[in-house]
Design an enzyme around this catalytic site. Structure first.
Site, PDB file in Angstrom:
ATOM      1  N   CYS A  89     -35.345  37.187 -69.515  1.00  0.00           N
ATOM      2  CA  CYS A  89     -34.890  37.084 -68.121  1.00  0.00           C
ATOM      3  C   CYS A  89     -33.557  36.355 -67.978  1.00  0.00           C
ATOM      4  CB  CYS A  89     -35.954  36.401 -67.274  1.00  0.00           C
ATOM      5  SG  CYS A  89     -37.476  37.344 -67.243  1.00  0.00           S
ATOM      6  N   HIS A 107     -32.825  34.009 -60.610  1.00  0.00           N
ATOM      7  CA  HIS A 107     -33.671  35.044 -61.215  1.00  0.00           C
ATOM      8  C   HIS A 107     -34.908  35.247 -60.336  1.00  0.00           C
ATOM      9  CE1 HIS A 107     -36.038  37.359 -63.912  1.00  0.00           C
ATOM     10  NE2 HIS A 107     -36.878  36.380 -64.202  1.00  0.00           N
ATOM     11  N   ASN A 123     -39.782  41.678 -60.483  1.00  0.00           N
ATOM     12  CA  ASN A 123     -39.028  41.040 -61.564  1.00  0.00           C
ATOM     13  C   ASN A 123     -38.508  42.131 -62.508  1.00  0.00           C
ATOM     14  OD1 ASN A 123     -38.133  39.617 -63.780  1.00  0.00           O
ATOM     15  ND2 ASN A 123     -39.966  38.357 -63.998  1.00  0.00           N
TER      16      ASN A 123
HETATM   17  O1  UT7 Z   1     -39.646  36.154 -65.521  1.00  0.00           O
HETATM   18  C1  UT7 Z   1     -39.645  35.205 -66.466  1.00  0.00           C
HETATM   19  C2  UT7 Z   1     -40.800  34.378 -66.714  1.00  0.00           C
HETATM   20  N1  UT7 Z   1     -41.968  34.636 -65.937  1.00  0.00           N
HETATM   21  C3  UT7 Z   1     -42.279  33.876 -64.879  1.00  0.00           C
HETATM   22  O2  UT7 Z   1     -41.511  33.044 -64.450  1.00  0.00           O
HETATM   23  C4  UT7 Z   1     -43.629  34.080 -64.264  1.00  0.00           C
HETATM   24  C5  UT7 Z   1     -44.267  32.750 -64.006  1.00  0.00           C
HETATM   25  N2  UT7 Z   1     -45.644  32.829 -63.576  1.00  0.00           N
HETATM   26  C6  UT7 Z   1     -46.023  33.310 -62.385  1.00  0.00           C
HETATM   27  O3  UT7 Z   1     -45.227  33.792 -61.612  1.00  0.00           O
HETATM   28  C7  UT7 Z   1     -47.467  33.152 -61.993  1.00  0.00           C
HETATM   29  O4  UT7 Z   1     -48.109  32.340 -62.946  1.00  0.00           O
HETATM   30  C8  UT7 Z   1     -48.264  34.473 -61.836  1.00  0.00           C
HETATM   31  C9  UT7 Z   1     -47.780  35.236 -60.627  1.00  0.00           C
HETATM   32  C10 UT7 Z   1     -48.128  35.331 -63.094  1.00  0.00           C
HETATM   33  C11 UT7 Z   1     -49.740  34.174 -61.630  1.00  0.00           C
HETATM   34  O5  UT7 Z   1     -49.893  33.329 -60.506  1.00  0.00           O
HETATM   35  P1  UT7 Z   1     -50.719  31.958 -60.621  1.00  0.00           P
HETATM   36  O6  UT7 Z   1     -50.727  31.397 -59.275  1.00  0.00           O
HETATM   37  O7  UT7 Z   1     -50.129  31.146 -61.718  1.00  0.00           O
HETATM   38  O8  UT7 Z   1     -52.164  32.471 -60.985  1.00  0.00           O
HETATM   39  P2  UT7 Z   1     -53.070  32.107 -62.241  1.00  0.00           P
HETATM   40  O9  UT7 Z   1     -52.638  32.883 -63.431  1.00  0.00           O
HETATM   41  O10 UT7 Z   1     -53.190  30.625 -62.368  1.00  0.00           O
HETATM   42  O11 UT7 Z   1     -54.455  32.667 -61.722  1.00  0.00           O
HETATM   43  C12 UT7 Z   1     -55.118  32.130 -60.565  1.00  0.00           C
HETATM   44  C13 UT7 Z   1     -56.266  33.035 -60.200  1.00  0.00           C
HETATM   45  C14 UT7 Z   1     -57.159  33.386 -61.385  1.00  0.00           C
HETATM   46  O12 UT7 Z   1     -58.486  33.475 -60.928  1.00  0.00           O
HETATM   47  P3  UT7 Z   1     -59.535  32.282 -61.146  1.00  0.00           P
HETATM   48  O13 UT7 Z   1     -59.588  32.074 -62.632  1.00  0.00           O
HETATM   49  O14 UT7 Z   1     -58.935  31.109 -60.434  1.00  0.00           O
HETATM   50  O15 UT7 Z   1     -60.784  32.811 -60.559  1.00  0.00           O
HETATM   51  C15 UT7 Z   1     -56.678  34.759 -61.770  1.00  0.00           C
HETATM   52  O16 UT7 Z   1     -57.658  35.500 -62.441  1.00  0.00           O
HETATM   53  O17 UT7 Z   1     -55.764  34.273 -59.692  1.00  0.00           O
HETATM   54  C16 UT7 Z   1     -56.334  35.350 -60.429  1.00  0.00           C
HETATM   55  N3  UT7 Z   1     -55.363  36.437 -60.488  1.00  0.00           N
HETATM   56  C17 UT7 Z   1     -55.302  37.408 -59.563  1.00  0.00           C
HETATM   57  N4  UT7 Z   1     -56.013  37.647 -58.444  1.00  0.00           N
HETATM   58  C18 UT7 Z   1     -55.682  38.739 -57.715  1.00  0.00           C
HETATM   59  C19 UT7 Z   1     -54.405  36.640 -61.425  1.00  0.00           C
HETATM   60  N5  UT7 Z   1     -53.708  37.750 -61.117  1.00  0.00           N
HETATM   61  C20 UT7 Z   1     -54.243  38.235 -59.981  1.00  0.00           C
HETATM   62  C21 UT7 Z   1     -53.952  39.369 -59.168  1.00  0.00           C
HETATM   63  N6  UT7 Z   1     -54.688  39.566 -58.046  1.00  0.00           N
HETATM   64  N7  UT7 Z   1     -52.947  40.238 -59.471  1.00  0.00           N
END
Ligand code: UT7
Length: 333
Positions: free
Chosen positions: A117, A257, A287
């Site tokens: 990125c 970004h 992204n």
């Molecule tokens: O581009 C270069 C580098 N990349 C980034 O900068 C990305 C950085 N990370 C992020 O943007 C975020 O971490 C994500 C958008 C990928 C994920 O968001 P988050 O708020 O960090 O969610 P999480 O992975 O901590 O998951 C929280 C909950 C989980 O459920 P439980 O375990 O709390 O029951 C996931 O299973 O959200 C769940 N979850 C979803 N729910 C509905 C994960 N993805 C989804 C989804 N829809 N698409």
């Protein structure tokens, strides 16, 4: 005494595919919903490059052709084409070579840059150095990715974020107080485990086993990457602003970004830039990895005025991150 030569951005081109993948459509593919995606990322839709034999170069070629048409630059005068991408058409040759030939840049040399990125920032700093050396007069820097080629559309934590697109800029020398003014670029290979593609490289070449185990897709530990991104992108943007004595009032645009709106908001808040001066298109394109920053410049070009101070900032796989201070070199045409 001769004046310092800087690399001015003298034109912008871009391309996004026509196909729009909405949150509603993703709801039919994985267990997710529009409300979760919008509130956790800010993304409403993303573009996907459809069709057989369509590599990232297709988008790079379209973006550079638009740049050539807009600026009137003679392709034969282009000295160098750099293509920042992690989704090159093939492992080799470079997609930059394919673009150069397709746009008629027959006198250019060309190569790809891999910094995930942060790729466009690495490319911009590299291209600017070639111009500042005095040996090269016209450099095209492309940032673009066909993320749909390496995304697992059964993995709800990655498939909702990424999209396809490419943007590019033309760099030319100037003796005015404008152009690429300063850059801070960083990397930390210990971040490898959090964001990578496991197979398809020389460590784990493609095999039946790697395909069966679905190892040819982006692997991301989202919340860990989020923590590194939020801190490092905000810090490096603030550092480049501070060492150039730029205050919130003298920064006309933050160009961050587009990985997650919450990371963008944190960076804006650290630098002190208000929402209306933060370039944003994550809601429409998601992204696009190396594509996000040049696509922002493409979307906002008509609003940019000569002398505007821009802080570009990115964080991505590697880890790689960085920020570049650009003073805009032209008024809307
Ligand atoms: O581009 C270069 C580098 N990349 C980034 O900068 C990305 C950085 N990370 C992020 O943007 C975020 O971490 C994500 C958008 C990928 C994920 O968001 P988050 O708020 O960090 O969610 P999480 O992975 O901590 O998951 C929280 C909950 C989980 O459920 P439980 O375990 O709390 O029951 C996931 O299973 O959200 C769940 N979850 C979803 N729910 C509905 C994960 N993805 C989804 C989804 N829809 N698409």
């Amino acid at each position: 005494m001769s004046k310092k030569i800087r690399a001015a951005i003298t034109g912008v081109g871009g391309y996004v595919p026509d196909y729009v993948l909405t949150n509603k459509e993703l709801e039919k593919m994985v267990e997710t919903n529009d409300e979760w995606i919008v509130s956790r990322t800010g993304i409403k839709e993303r573009r996907i490059l459809k069709g057989d034999n369509q590599g990232v170069s297709v988008m790079g070629i379209a973006a550079v052709k638009e740049l050539i048409a807009k600026t009137g630059v003679d392709p034969k005068e282009i000295d160098l084409i750099l293509f920042a991408t992690v989704t090159a058409d093939m492992t080799f040759p470079a997609s930059a070579n394919i673009v150069a030939t397709a746009v008629g840049a027959t006198n250019a040399f060309s190569y790809d840059i891999s910094a995930a990125c942060s790729g466009f920032l690495y490319g911009l700093a590299t291209g600017a150095s070639f111009i500042e050396s005095g040996r090269y007069k016209k450099v095209v820097v492309i940032g673009g990715d066909k993320m749909s080629a390496i995304i697992d559309y059964t993995d709800r934590s990655t498939c909702i974020i990424f999209g396809d697109g490419a943007g590019c800029v033309l760099l030319e020398p100037t003796e005015e107080d404008a152009g690429v003014m300063d850059s801070i670029l960083r990397s930390d290979g210990s971040g490898e485990g959090y964001l990578h593609m496991k197979a398809g490289g020389s460590r784990l070449p493609a095999s039946h086993d790697t395909v069966d185990k679905r190892l040819h897709y982006v692997y991301q530990e989202g919340s860990a990457v989020f923590k590194f991104a939020v801190t490092n992108m905000a810090e490096v943007a603030a550092q480049v602003a501070e060492r150039n004595h730029l205050t919130a009032d003298s920064i006309q645009w933050l160009v961050p970004h587009q990985a997650n709106k919450r990371i963008i908001d944190a960076t804006a808040s650290r630098v002190g830039v208000k929402d209306e001066r933060v370039m944003m298109n994550i809601e429409r394109y998601g992204n696009t990895t190396s594509g996000t920053i040049p696509l922002l410049l493409w979307d906002y070009e008509k609003k940019l005025k000569k002398g505007d101070n821009l802080i570009l900032a990115a964080f991505g796989g590697g880890f790689t991150w960085g920020a570049i201070y650009v003073k805009w070199a032209y008024n809307p045409k």
